[in-house]
Design an enzyme around this catalytic site. Structure first.
Site, PDB file in Angstrom:
ATOM      1  N   GLU A 262     -26.560  -8.384  -9.063  1.00 27.76           N
ATOM      2  CA  GLU A 262     -26.109  -7.902 -10.225  1.00 27.76           C
ATOM      3  C   GLU A 262     -27.385  -7.778 -11.382  1.00 27.76           C
ATOM      4  O   GLU A 262     -28.305  -8.578 -10.966  1.00 27.76           O
ATOM      5  CB  GLU A 262     -24.958  -8.798 -11.031  1.00 27.76           C
ATOM      6  CG  GLU A 262     -23.506  -8.455 -10.639  1.00 27.76           C
ATOM      7  CD  GLU A 262     -23.167  -7.175 -10.784  1.00 27.76           C
ATOM      8  OE1 GLU A 262     -22.993  -7.080 -12.062  1.00 27.76           O
ATOM      9  OE2 GLU A 262     -22.507  -6.528  -9.765  1.00 27.76           O
ATOM     10  N   HIS A 282     -25.172  -0.869 -13.690  1.00 25.66           N
ATOM     11  CA  HIS A 282     -23.842  -1.449 -13.259  1.00 25.66           C
ATOM     12  C   HIS A 282     -22.882  -1.296 -14.662  1.00 25.66           C
ATOM     13  O   HIS A 282     -22.351  -2.067 -15.197  1.00 25.66           O
ATOM     14  CB  HIS A 282     -23.565  -2.805 -12.613  1.00 25.66           C
ATOM     15  CG  HIS A 282     -22.194  -3.001 -11.925  1.00 25.66           C
ATOM     16  ND1 HIS A 282     -21.947  -4.264 -11.414  1.00 25.66           N
ATOM     17  CD2 HIS A 282     -21.217  -2.073 -11.738  1.00 25.66           C
ATOM     18  CE1 HIS A 282     -20.529  -4.101 -10.627  1.00 25.66           C
ATOM     19  NE2 HIS A 282     -20.423  -2.804 -11.036  1.00 25.66           N
TER      20      HIS A 282
END
Length: 315
Positions: A262, A282
């Protein structure tokens, strides 16, 4: 029940408070925390919980096993590979996801990336700001292209629908299901699909079947003029192999919304340093509308679980 929200759901405080009031009104406790990567702090926040709610923050087995009362994990995300499902299984904990909340948001960003790559939007915008022209940056139209899709669940199907609205032919990889061909979609083996595709869209979950599916060997079957967009999961792509293909001109471009981790993504990540990459941290799932849909699904999952039914069951 002691219900604990471990990170923001991306909704306003007033909206969250309405959900919290309903939970407390039914006789349960509700606490909300900010996201943390500190395992000890996370355990402290979660250890008395009967229910944990989270989005895409990692939830490891160490935390799950430290929660002796835990009965249910309500995941405000479609993918659940960031949750240690084996630990949840061992502890007898049920798990749900929020499938369906981001179908439109992910498909729309996917299409945005495709159009931006085909029309060299980032490059021509930079040229315009620097007093340049379109010279050397004339792009291509989406109409008439063949779009290959890996993963034809709800999001992949929505992306296909949007591409067909632009006049594209849509084909798909047949390795994840036994779906039959339709007038709109033809299913093919991976290499055959890649060989025919001008645009390749990734919309599959990460699994043993999909991990590193896009690698040096599979990329060798793509057209030199093809572009790839990954709005699925980072591990579906061998990042180094894709970066090398881009730098060597073996494919034309890539849109990358997901990585092996992430964000923040290290500046030396091979895809951030490769040619012709449009990268986003993302964000495909994240719109005002999708966040509101997600919260509604999550708290409906919770209500149904409290009433004895596991909706959107993953485990």
């Amino acid at each position: 029940m002691n219900i604990v929200l471990l990170e923001s759901l991306g909704i306003g405080e007033d909206v969250l408070e309405r959900y919290a009031e309903k939970i407390r009104g039914a006789g349960h406790s509700f606490a909300a925390y900010e996201r943390t990567a500190d395992t000890e702090k996370l355990i402290e926040e979660a250890k008395e919980a009967d229910v944990l709610i989270l989005a895409n923050m990692p939830l490891g087995g160490e935390v799950i096993r430290a929660c002796p009362h835990l009965k249910y994990i309500d995941v405000a995300f479609t993918g659940v590979d960031h949750v240690d499902l084996e630990a949840a299984r061992q502890m007898g904990v049920s798990v749900s996801n929020a499938s369906g909340y981001s179908n439109d948001s992910v498909a729309e960003l996917t299409l945005c990336m495709v159009l931006s790559l085909l029309r060299n939007v980032r490059e021509v915008e930079e040229q315009c700001r620097c007093g340049g022209t379109k010279d050397g940056l004339v792009g291509s139209e989406l109409r008439g292209k063949t779009v290959g899709i890996i993963g034809t669940g709800a999001i992949g199907s929505r992306s296909a629908e949007l591409c067909r609205a632009f006049g594209c032919r849509t084909i798909a990889y047949n390795g994840f299901s036994n779906k039959a061909d339709t007038p709109e979609m033809t299913y093919l083996p991976l290499h055959e699909m890649l060989e025919q595709s001008d645009v390749v869209l990734l919309h599959c979950p990460v699994s043993e079947k999909s991990r590193n599916l896009i690698n040096q060997e599979s990329i060798s079957h793509m057209k030199k003029t093809a572009i790839l967009v990954n709005a699925a999961r980072g591990p579906v792509v061998d990042s180094q192999a894709l970066a090398e293909a881009l730098n060597e001109g073996r494919i034309a471009g890539a849109g990358i919304d997901v990585f092996e981790q992430e964000p923040p993504i290290p500046a030396n990540h091979p895809l951030l340093r490769a040619k012709h990459v449009l990268a986003t941290p993302h964000v495909a799932f994240a719109t005002k509308e999708s966040m509101e849909k997600r919260a509604a699904i999550v708290f409906d999952n919770l209500e149904q679980w409290l009433n004895g039914t596991v909706a959107n069951r993953v485990l």
